[in-house]
Write a protein that holds these residues in place. Structure first.
Motif, PDB file in Angstrom:
ATOM      1  N   THR A 279      10.250  19.572  80.655  1.00 61.37           N
ATOM      2  CA  THR A 279       9.982  18.201  81.091  1.00 61.37           C
ATOM      3  C   THR A 279      10.901  17.251  80.339  1.00 61.37           C
ATOM      4  N   PRO A 280      11.191  16.086  80.908  1.00 56.19           N
ATOM      5  CA  PRO A 280      12.000  15.098  80.190  1.00 56.19           C
ATOM      6  C   PRO A 280      11.400  14.729  78.834  1.00 56.19           C
ATOM      7  N   GLU A 281      10.069  14.662  78.754  1.00 53.88           N
ATOM      8  CA  GLU A 281       9.413  14.285  77.495  1.00 53.88           C
ATOM      9  C   GLU A 281       9.678  15.331  76.410  1.00 53.88           C
ATOM     10  N   ASN A 282       9.493  16.599  76.752  1.00 54.94           N
ATOM     11  CA  ASN A 282       9.749  17.669  75.773  1.00 54.94           C
ATOM     12  C   ASN A 282      11.214  17.716  75.372  1.00 54.94           C
ATOM     13  N   TYR A 283      12.082  17.557  76.355  1.00 61.25           N
ATOM     14  CA  TYR A 283      13.528  17.570  76.095  1.00 61.25           C
ATOM     15  C   TYR A 283      13.910  16.436  75.152  1.00 61.25           C
ATOM     16  N   THR A 284      13.377  15.256  75.402  1.00 58.39           N
ATOM     17  CA  THR A 284      13.699  14.094  74.574  1.00 58.39           C
ATOM     18  C   THR A 284      13.305  14.335  73.115  1.00 58.39           C
ATOM     19  N   LYS A 285      12.121  14.870  72.891  1.00 56.40           N
ATOM     20  CA  LYS A 285      11.654  15.121  71.525  1.00 56.40           C
ATOM     21  C   LYS A 285      12.543  16.140  70.811  1.00 56.40           C
ATOM     22  N   ILE A 286      12.917  17.190  71.523  1.00 55.02           N
ATOM     23  CA  ILE A 286      13.730  18.239  70.904  1.00 55.02           C
ATOM     24  C   ILE A 286      15.113  17.705  70.547  1.00 55.02           C
ATOM     25  N   VAL A 287      15.718  16.948  71.455  1.00 51.94           N
ATOM     26  CA  VAL A 287      17.040  16.378  71.180  1.00 51.94           C
ATOM     27  C   VAL A 287      16.974  15.426  69.997  1.00 51.94           C
ATOM     28  N   GLN A 288      15.971  14.565  69.964  1.00 53.21           N
ATOM     29  CA  GLN A 288      15.840  13.608  68.863  1.00 53.21           C
ATOM     30  C   GLN A 288      15.639  14.314  67.528  1.00 53.21           C
ATOM     31  N   ASN A 289      14.818  15.360  67.521  1.00 60.68           N
ATOM     32  CA  ASN A 289      14.579  16.098  66.281  1.00 60.68           C
ATOM     33  C   ASN A 289      15.825  16.828  65.804  1.00 60.68           C
ATOM     34  N   ARG A 290      16.601  17.352  66.748  1.00 61.74           N
ATOM     35  CA  ARG A 290      17.762  18.146  66.370  1.00 61.74           C
ATOM     36  C   ARG A 290      18.977  17.295  66.018  1.00 61.74           C
ATOM     37  N   TYR A 291      19.171  16.186  66.743  1.00 63.50           N
ATOM     38  CA  TYR A 291      20.412  15.430  66.586  1.00 63.50           C
ATOM     39  C   TYR A 291      20.242  14.080  65.887  1.00 63.50           C
ATOM     40  N   GLY A 292      19.021  13.646  65.648  1.00 60.73           N
ATOM     41  CA  GLY A 292      18.796  12.433  64.877  1.00 60.73           C
ATOM     42  C   GLY A 292      19.516  11.226  65.437  1.00 60.73           C
ATOM     43  N   ASP A 293      20.360  10.595  64.614  1.00 62.53           N
ATOM     44  CA  ASP A 293      21.049   9.376  65.044  1.00 62.53           C
ATOM     45  C   ASP A 293      22.126   9.634  66.090  1.00 62.53           C
ATOM     46  N   LYS A 294      22.412  10.884  66.385  1.00 58.11           N
ATOM     47  CA  LYS A 294      23.384  11.225  67.436  1.00 58.11           C
ATOM     48  C   LYS A 294      22.694  11.525  68.769  1.00 58.11           C
ATOM     49  N   ALA A 295      21.380  11.381  68.809  1.00 61.63           N
ATOM     50  CA  ALA A 295      20.621  11.753  70.003  1.00 61.63           C
ATOM     51  C   ALA A 295      21.068  10.971  71.233  1.00 61.63           C
ATOM     52  N   GLU A 296      21.328   9.684  71.091  1.00 62.34           N
ATOM     53  CA  GLU A 296      21.711   8.876  72.250  1.00 62.34           C
ATOM     54  C   GLU A 296      23.014   9.365  72.868  1.00 62.34           C
ATOM     55  N   ILE A 297      23.940   9.817  72.017  1.00 60.42           N
ATOM     56  CA  ILE A 297      25.197  10.369  72.541  1.00 60.42           C
ATOM     57  C   ILE A 297      24.908  11.654  73.313  1.00 60.42           C
ATOM     58  N   VAL A 298      23.986  12.458  72.774  1.00 63.73           N
ATOM     59  CA  VAL A 298      23.630  13.706  73.453  1.00 63.73           C
ATOM     60  C   VAL A 298      23.008  13.418  74.815  1.00 63.73           C
TER      61      VAL A 298
END
Length: 542
Positions: A341-360
């Motif tokens: 789901t977009p919600e699960n994906y968003t959390k995983i990306v934010q946790n893994r990439y931190g301040d680079k999440a928006e670029i991801v």
């Protein structure tokens, strides 16, 4: 049940290899007699290219093989290297496992020395901890029928092939330790150069190739001063020895690991380690966190990190054909088992990439389930092996003056045969048991695309040897096209030929072009360079 099915299929798949009569040729060590296959191709199996690396030769550079008298029978594959059953779906034709494993196999359409046929030397995959040159998917008969002398070989794996220790470094005439598996490949390459004319091959027309760890090996051989000049072209299927994919580590780091392993094993000396049985050593090294297999910047086989060698233009200056599959790893790997789901994906990306999440999120969008599956597949695959392969191609085309031919393999396998029962595909290319206790209706959507290692049978012309899948007309068409591209490249350094969609070469001044290998191949400018440039900032500090 699954093991019985696999055993029967493996037996059936070798029936076409039964010999009609023998054939004899002479190599440096003596005469050998091989098999004449029903196709007329001559197959020599289990030829020693180095002395058995046992006893005092454990953890030493490969030594020249001993001569023999009379005619040596080369009709059975040599033993496979010491390894655990890491990938349960690997199917070997070797008779047993042994530390005495340094043997190679040759398929040739001719044993006339004057023929000067092109040669392929193929390194198997398996993460440097598993694999064997006898596997059906690496079989050389199909390429030999296209006029190519094809060679597979075994090399030392795991702790047997990549162990460093200060005592080993000190005793070595090269003051190096750790890259024994790669040195085995180099020794086999030297043997091929010295002997391939006895099989109708041209030592000046050698292509080295491999998949996964085999592809990583190709990049390492291209970067090694010991192998540069000993081959004229290179093929890589998924992988390069570039961070984050099995990059080499400093010798000192691997020596420390070796000392720690020795202590954990309750031993105090190199002599005690050499006195251990191969089985006991394998067991000790296979314990959780006991040993990590990596190549080494040892100052001998590798003077520098391969990425630095390629960046500086110090690698073998040969044409390179390399690529990856469209779904090297499934999206479930990145999603860590969570529904896409977009919600699960968003959390995983934010946790893994931190301040680079928006670029991801910009590069790998996930606003709906379809996007999440596509982006999570890409993130799994890019961070696993796609980025390193792309970086290898990109560096080589910028610094070598040679063409690169980049591809993406996008032919998903068909369904497994229904009579196999409750099984699924495994990472290494075969099948493993499936868990029928799972609620299939609650499972996320299946992955799409071609998974890691699935391209081997197609591109080497060995679909028919894998009787697990319901191969279709489209599969055979893809195999025919892909193998033809490979054969042309092995023969000329250019994969293009009559009746094939043009595969543009990429040089330093061009944008990189990808050829999609499928039943409907097409070429296009790489669509995701921005993703790899982002990953550059994470993985490539130059």
């Amino acid at each position: 049940m699954v093991k019985n099915i696999i055993a029967v299929i493996a037996l059936l798949s070798t029936l076409h290899l039964s010999a009609q009569s023998g054939n004899t040729t002479t190599v440096e060590q003596g005469k050998i007699e091989g098999l004449v296959l029903k196709s007329g191709i001559v197959n020599y199996r289990g030829i020693p290219f180095a002395k058995p690396p046992v006893g005092d030769l454990r953890w030493r550079e490969p030594q020249r093989p001993a001569n023999w008298t009379g005619v040596r029978q080369a009709k059975e594959f040599g033993p496979n290297a010491m390894q655990k059953n890491v990938f349960g779906d690997m199917l070997f034709r070797s008779p047993k496992m042994s530390e005495d494993c340094l043997y190679l196999n040759v398929w040739t359409p001719s044993v006339k020395k004057g023929d000067q046929l092109p040669v392929l030397v193929y390194f198997y995959g398996g993460g440097f901890v598993a694999g064997d040159g006898s596997e059906n998917r690496y079989d050389g008969e199909s390429l030999a029928k296209k006029g190519i002398v094809t060679v597979t070989l075994n090399y030392r794996l795991g702790i047997f092939g990549f162990f460093s220790h200060p005592e080993l470094t000190q005793e070595s005439p090269n003051k190096a330790s750790g890259n024994y598996g790669l040195l085995d490949q180099n020794a086999a390459l030297n043997w091929v150069r010295n002997n391939i004319s006895a099989f109708g091959g041209d030592p000046d027309k050698i292509t080295i190739a491999g998949e996964s760890a085999g592809s990583i090996s190709v990049s390492a051989q291209m970067a090694s001063p010991l192998s540069i000049g000993k081959f004229s072209r290179a093929i890589g299927q998924s992988g390069a020895m570039i961070n984050p994919t099995l990059d080499a580590i400093p010798l000192e780091e691997n020596e420390k690991q070796g000392v720690l392993f020795t202590s954990k094993a309750g031993l105090s000396s190199l002599a005690a380690l050499r006195a251990m049985t191969a089985e006991k050593l394998l067991d000790e090294a296979s314990k959780p966190a006991a040993y990590s297999t990596k190549a080494v910047v040892d100052g001998y086989f590798l003077k520098k990190l391969p990425s630095d060698v390629f960046a500086n233009g110090e690698q073998a200056k040969v044409p390179l054909l390399a690529g990856w599959t469209s779904a090297e790893l499934p999206y479930q790997t990145f999603m860590m088992g969570q529904y896409p789901t977009p919600e699960n994906y968003t959390k995983i990306v934010q946790n893994r990439y931190g301040d680079k999440a928006e670029i991801v999120f910009e590069l790998y969008p996930g606003s709906n389930e379809k996007e999440v599956i596509e982006s999570a597949t890409a993130l799994s695959s890019d961070n696993f092996i796609v980025y390193s392969t792309w970086k290898w191609l990109d560096l080589h085309r910028k610094t070598s003056g040679q063409p690169v031919y980049a591809y993406i393999f996008n032919q998903a396998r068909p369904a497994l045969k229904s009579e196999l029962g409750n099984v699924k595909t495994g990472l290494a290319g075969g099948i493993v048991a499936d868990d029928d206790s799972k609620d299939k209706k609650a499972m996320p959507p299946a992955m799409k695309g071609a998974n890691h290692a699935s391209d081997i049978e197609y591109l080497l012309g060995n679909l028919r040897s894998n009787e697990l899948f319901d191969w279709t007309e489209q599969d055979y068409k893809t195999s025919e096209l892909g193998e033809e591209y490979f054969a042309n490249f092995i023969k000329t350094g250019n994969p293009n030929g009559k009746k094939l969609i043009k595969w543009p070469a990429t040089y330093s001044e061009n944008e990189m072009t990808l050829l999609e290998i499928s039943d409907k191949p097409k070429a296009y400018t790489e669509p995701h360079r921005d993703r790899y440039l982002f990953l550059d900032k994470i993985y490539f500090k130059k």
